[in-house]
Design an enzyme around this catalytic site. Structure first.
Site, PDB file in Angstrom:
ATOM      1  CE  LYS A  72      14.055 -49.623  18.659  1.00  0.00           C
ATOM      2  NZ  LYS A  72      14.594 -50.103  19.950  1.00  0.00           N
ATOM      3  CG  ASP A 108      17.672 -51.907  20.736  1.00  0.00           C
ATOM      4  OD1 ASP A 108      18.278 -50.829  20.925  1.00  0.00           O
ATOM      5  OD2 ASP A 108      16.593 -51.967  20.115  1.00  0.00           O
TER       6      ASP A 108
END
Length: 276
Positions: A72, A108
């Site tokens: 990420k 997220d």
């Protein structure tokens, strides 16, 4: 050539490991729901090979990627442009590939918020919120959590200064504090475990009086059996103690919306994935 005869649009999740990923099944159900002509695969990427793997996927006509551990941060660095929430999180889990380059977003946090707020009815506005852990999962959740307007948000971490630094980075967005586990005192209405310890059956050292009456405990990881943190919450009187399966589906739904412009129904997908 008709749309049905045309090659489907290509999407994938990249990670290491990635074999366990439920994302292909989730996006397959979303595509079936919405009638989108697309395929979604999982791609195992060498730890030092993320940029090369993205370039290969793009060259082969890929249109979008989900990015999972440990890439990420690499995706954040690789993106040509970023959403505000991805910029603040310093992490990207969703890439949109277009002629304008790579656009990076982080879904997220909104996935976590939607699962807590919409699926489980947990009010975040005005709540005292605790995040356990100060790593990438916590940082990714903070922008969206703080947008909900909690009364206070505290970050607790084994290394106190890491929690304090993360709190300082978001101090402009709300009442955010940080510290070590040894300084934790009770009264939190929402406790979110952002560590991966529960997957190994372990728990951070949490005091018995941590929870306010009617509190919610939420583990950002998910497993077929209740995680150690979910069991802790139930044992300590939480009104709600759940894992992050709903977050997984909700963040995927936001990615799907970014790619396809359609918002899928998440409830039937969560039901289909939850073991009986």
């Amino acid at each position: 050539m008709s749309a049905a005869e045309a090659a489907p649009d290509r999407y994938a999740v990249m990670g290491n490991p990635v074999a366990h990923s439920k994302s292909p099944r989730i996006h397959g159900m979303f595509a079936e729901q919405s009638g989108e002509h697309m395929v979604y695969e999982k791609i195992l990427v060498a730890e030092d090979g993320f940029a090369e793997a993205v370039a290969e996927f793009e060259a082969a006509g890929g249109m979008g990627l989900n990015v999972t551990v440990p890439f990420k941060g690499d995706a954040w660095a690789l993106a040509d442009s970023l959403s505000e929430r991805a910029e603040r999180a310093r992490a990207v889990n969703t890439l949109i590939i277009s002629d304008a380059g790579l656009y990076g977003d982080n879904t997220d946090g909104i996935g976590l918020v939607r699962d807590l707020r919409d699926n489980h009815g947990v009010p975040l506005a005005g709540a005292r919120v605790l995040i356990v852990g100060a790593g990438g999962a916590a940082r990714g959740a903070l922008p969206s959590l703080l947008e909900e307007g909690p009364a206070a948000l505290h970050i607790a971490n084994r290394t106190a200064d890491k929690a304090e630094q993360l709190a300082a980075a978001f101090a402009d967005a709300g009442t955010v504090t940080g510290g070590g586990y040894d300084a934790l005192t009770g009264g939190f209405e929402v406790v979110i475990n952002a560590t991966s310890a529960g997957l190994h059956g372990e728990l951070p050292p949490l005091p018995d009086d941590l929870l306010a009456e009617g509190a919610a405990c939420y583990d950002m990881v998910y497993a077929d059996e209740p995680t150690a943190f979910v069991r802790w919450g139930r044992d300590h009187g939480a009104a709600l103690a759940v894992d992050g399966l709903g977050m997984l589906v909700e963040q995927a739904a936001e990615s799907f919306f970014l790619w396809r412009g359609k918002r899928p129904e998440t409830a039937p997908v969560i039901r289909a994935l939850r073991p009986a």
